[in-house]
Design a protein around this motif. Sequence first.
Motif, PDB file in Angstrom:
ATOM      1  N   CYS A  40      15.356  33.559   1.114  1.00  0.00           N
ATOM      2  CA  CYS A  40      15.411  32.669   2.271  1.00  0.00           C
ATOM      3  C   CYS A  40      14.033  32.068   2.548  1.00  0.00           C
ATOM      4  CB  CYS A  40      15.851  33.456   3.495  1.00  0.00           C
ATOM      5  SG  CYS A  40      17.616  33.795   3.511  1.00  0.00           S
ATOM      6  N   PRO A  41      14.017  30.866   3.132  1.00  0.00           N
ATOM      7  CA  PRO A  41      12.730  30.292   3.542  1.00  0.00           C
ATOM      8  C   PRO A  41      12.119  31.141   4.652  1.00  0.00           C
ATOM      9  CG  PRO A  41      14.502  28.661   3.635  1.00  0.00           C
ATOM     10  CD  PRO A  41      15.147  29.982   3.428  1.00  0.00           C
ATOM     11  N   PRO A  42      10.785  31.121   4.770  1.00  0.00           N
ATOM     12  CA  PRO A  42      10.127  31.873   5.845  1.00  0.00           C
ATOM     13  C   PRO A  42      10.702  31.480   7.205  1.00  0.00           C
ATOM     14  CG  PRO A  42       8.502  30.922   4.353  1.00  0.00           C
ATOM     15  CD  PRO A  42       9.829  30.380   3.940  1.00  0.00           C
ATOM     16  N   GLY A  43      10.832  32.454   8.073  1.00  0.00           N
ATOM     17  CA  GLY A  43      11.317  32.171   9.419  1.00  0.00           C
ATOM     18  C   GLY A  43      12.820  32.214   9.551  1.00  0.00           C
ATOM     19  N   THR A  44      13.518  32.476   8.437  1.00  0.00           N
ATOM     20  CA  THR A  44      14.965  32.610   8.541  1.00  0.00           C
ATOM     21  C   THR A  44      15.361  34.026   8.120  1.00  0.00           C
ATOM     22  OG1 THR A  44      15.339  31.840   6.281  1.00  0.00           O
ATOM     23  CG2 THR A  44      15.378  30.175   8.016  1.00  0.00           C
ATOM     24  N   GLU A  45      16.594  34.388   8.471  1.00  0.00           N
ATOM     25  CA  GLU A  45      17.083  35.736   8.195  1.00  0.00           C
ATOM     26  C   GLU A  45      18.300  35.639   7.285  1.00  0.00           C
ATOM     27  OE1 GLU A  45      18.954  39.451  10.820  1.00  0.00           O
ATOM     28  OE2 GLU A  45      18.432  37.565  11.800  1.00  0.00           O
ATOM     29  N   MET A  46      18.337  36.463   6.243  1.00  0.00           N
ATOM     30  CA  MET A  46      19.466  36.404   5.309  1.00  0.00           C
ATOM     31  C   MET A  46      20.679  37.132   5.869  1.00  0.00           C
ATOM     32  SD  MET A  46      19.638  37.500   1.292  1.00  0.00           S
ATOM     33  CE  MET A  46      18.676  36.144   0.626  1.00  0.00           C
ATOM     34  N   SER A  47      21.812  36.464   5.840  1.00  0.00           N
ATOM     35  CA  SER A  47      23.029  37.099   6.350  1.00  0.00           C
ATOM     36  C   SER A  47      23.520  38.157   5.360  1.00  0.00           C
ATOM     37  CB  SER A  47      24.120  36.050   6.545  1.00  0.00           C
ATOM     38  OG  SER A  47      25.338  36.688   6.877  1.00  0.00           O
ATOM     39  N   PRO A  48      23.795  39.365   5.867  1.00  0.00           N
ATOM     40  CA  PRO A  48      24.313  40.412   4.977  1.00  0.00           C
ATOM     41  C   PRO A  48      25.788  40.186   4.658  1.00  0.00           C
ATOM     42  CG  PRO A  48      24.107  41.264   7.216  1.00  0.00           C
ATOM     43  CD  PRO A  48      23.596  39.853   7.245  1.00  0.00           C
ATOM     44  N   CYS A  52      19.722  32.145   8.037  1.00  0.00           N
ATOM     45  CA  CYS A  52      20.090  31.793   9.397  1.00  0.00           C
ATOM     46  C   CYS A  52      18.899  31.914  10.337  1.00  0.00           C
ATOM     47  CB  CYS A  52      21.196  32.732   9.878  1.00  0.00           C
ATOM     48  SG  CYS A  52      22.464  33.040   8.616  1.00  0.00           S
ATOM     49  N   GLY A  53      19.010  31.244  11.471  1.00  0.00           N
ATOM     50  CA  GLY A  53      17.979  31.393  12.492  1.00  0.00           C
ATOM     51  C   GLY A  53      17.149  30.150  12.721  1.00  0.00           C
ATOM     52  N   LYS A  54      17.355  29.108  11.891  1.00  0.00           N
ATOM     53  CA  LYS A  54      16.689  27.820  12.106  1.00  0.00           C
ATOM     54  C   LYS A  54      17.767  26.749  11.958  1.00  0.00           C
ATOM     55  CE  LYS A  54      12.211  27.302  10.186  1.00  0.00           C
ATOM     56  NZ  LYS A  54      11.403  27.440   8.931  1.00  0.00           N
ATOM     57  N   SER A  55      17.534  25.579  12.537  1.00  0.00           N
ATOM     58  CA  SER A  55      18.563  24.543  12.450  1.00  0.00           C
ATOM     59  C   SER A  55      18.713  24.068  11.003  1.00  0.00           C
ATOM     60  CB  SER A  55      18.199  23.371  13.361  1.00  0.00           C
ATOM     61  OG  SER A  55      16.971  22.846  12.947  1.00  0.00           O
ATOM     62  N   SER A  56      19.816  23.357  10.722  1.00  0.00           N
ATOM     63  CA  SER A  56      20.150  22.957   9.357  1.00  0.00           C
ATOM     64  C   SER A  56      18.959  22.376   8.620  1.00  0.00           C
ATOM     65  CB  SER A  56      21.255  21.901   9.394  1.00  0.00           C
ATOM     66  OG  SER A  56      22.450  22.516   9.794  1.00  0.00           O
ATOM     67  N   CYS A  57      18.781  22.811   7.371  1.00  0.00           N
ATOM     68  CA  CYS A  57      17.644  22.362   6.571  1.00  0.00           C
ATOM     69  C   CYS A  57      17.748  20.867   6.263  1.00  0.00           C
ATOM     70  CB  CYS A  57      17.592  23.178   5.294  1.00  0.00           C
ATOM     71  SG  CYS A  57      16.712  22.386   3.959  1.00  0.00           S
ATOM     72  N   GLY A  58      18.931  20.405   5.891  1.00  0.00           N
ATOM     73  CA  GLY A  58      19.139  18.969   5.688  1.00  0.00           C
ATOM     74  C   GLY A  58      18.811  18.461   4.298  1.00  0.00           C
ATOM     75  N   ALA A  59      18.183  19.292   3.449  1.00  0.00           N
ATOM     76  CA  ALA A  59      17.839  18.835   2.093  1.00  0.00           C
ATOM     77  C   ALA A  59      18.830  19.394   1.079  1.00  0.00           C
ATOM     78  CB  ALA A  59      16.429  19.285   1.744  1.00  0.00           C
TER      79      ALA A  59
END
Lengths: 172, 141
Positions: free
Chosen positions: A87-95, A119-126
Amino acid sequence: MNFFDKVFEQRSRQLAQRSSRRGLLKGLGAMLVGGASIPLLPVARAAGAEGAGRPVEEGDPSSCDYWRYCAIDGFLCDCCGGSANTCPPGTEMSPVTWIGTCHNPADGRNYVISYNDCCGKSSCGACLCMRDEGDRPVYRPDKTNDLNWCLGTSSVTYHCSTAIVVGVAFDD
Amino acid sequence: MVRLLLLPVLLWSAAALAASDDSGRVVFDYQMNCQGCHTPDGAGAGSVPAMQGHVGVFLQSQAGREYLVRVPGSATSALSDERLAAVLNWIVYEFAGDSLQSPFTPYTAAEVAPLRKHPLNEVDDYRQHVLRAIAGADARE
């Protein structure tokens, strides 16, 4: 007596004094039995399974065509600061994840893929990819990817998707 | 002598290899039908209950034993009766741990088949009822 005879005599006597008559049998026996049981050890089995289950990697993980993305429906974490596995920094991986199988053209085998959402940040969009192979209607909730799989995380906000190889698929 | 010693070891290895082939299939069935929600180690997450260290509790009563088959994830899965029984047994062996208090009689296809024809509708209620009954029986002992 020449030099070689002396050396050989010395060595032979040393060997006779230090080793028992059945030592070779004992050593050989231990080696055969021990060697045969190495594949039964959990460590050896785990290593074997890993070797057998590791796919040959080819392709670009930032492209929708990458083999692991056969059932993806979302943004690629590889384009969002993470990777196909992280996951990108600042997000949490869903188990809690959507699980399916994908065919790897590089080695001709099918693998079990876990699409863990980050999860935990708004949609990445890319890199929006919608390949959806094996996607089922919502009445098969465990096999539909049209719902938010950010479950079991502190935030239900979807950011992007990974595609992690978790095993080798069995053919029916 | 060495050969005699080696023979059982070789037979044992062959049996272990055969078993690992079956376990590959059962792990695949778990991955494809259960792991998405129950997570790889059966620990669960969020509203998904933990099977790890807990699933054996249900085997203390007949209703609990049936619950594991009739819970919709089991009963309505796309698995055949044989493969469902194998996955349930694998889950018990793999995840029950200390929660298994008595020897476990493995599920069979014949046991699973009639039970899964009656999937639970009120899962949470039934589950609570089963667990309370088991806790009550434990308290009386």
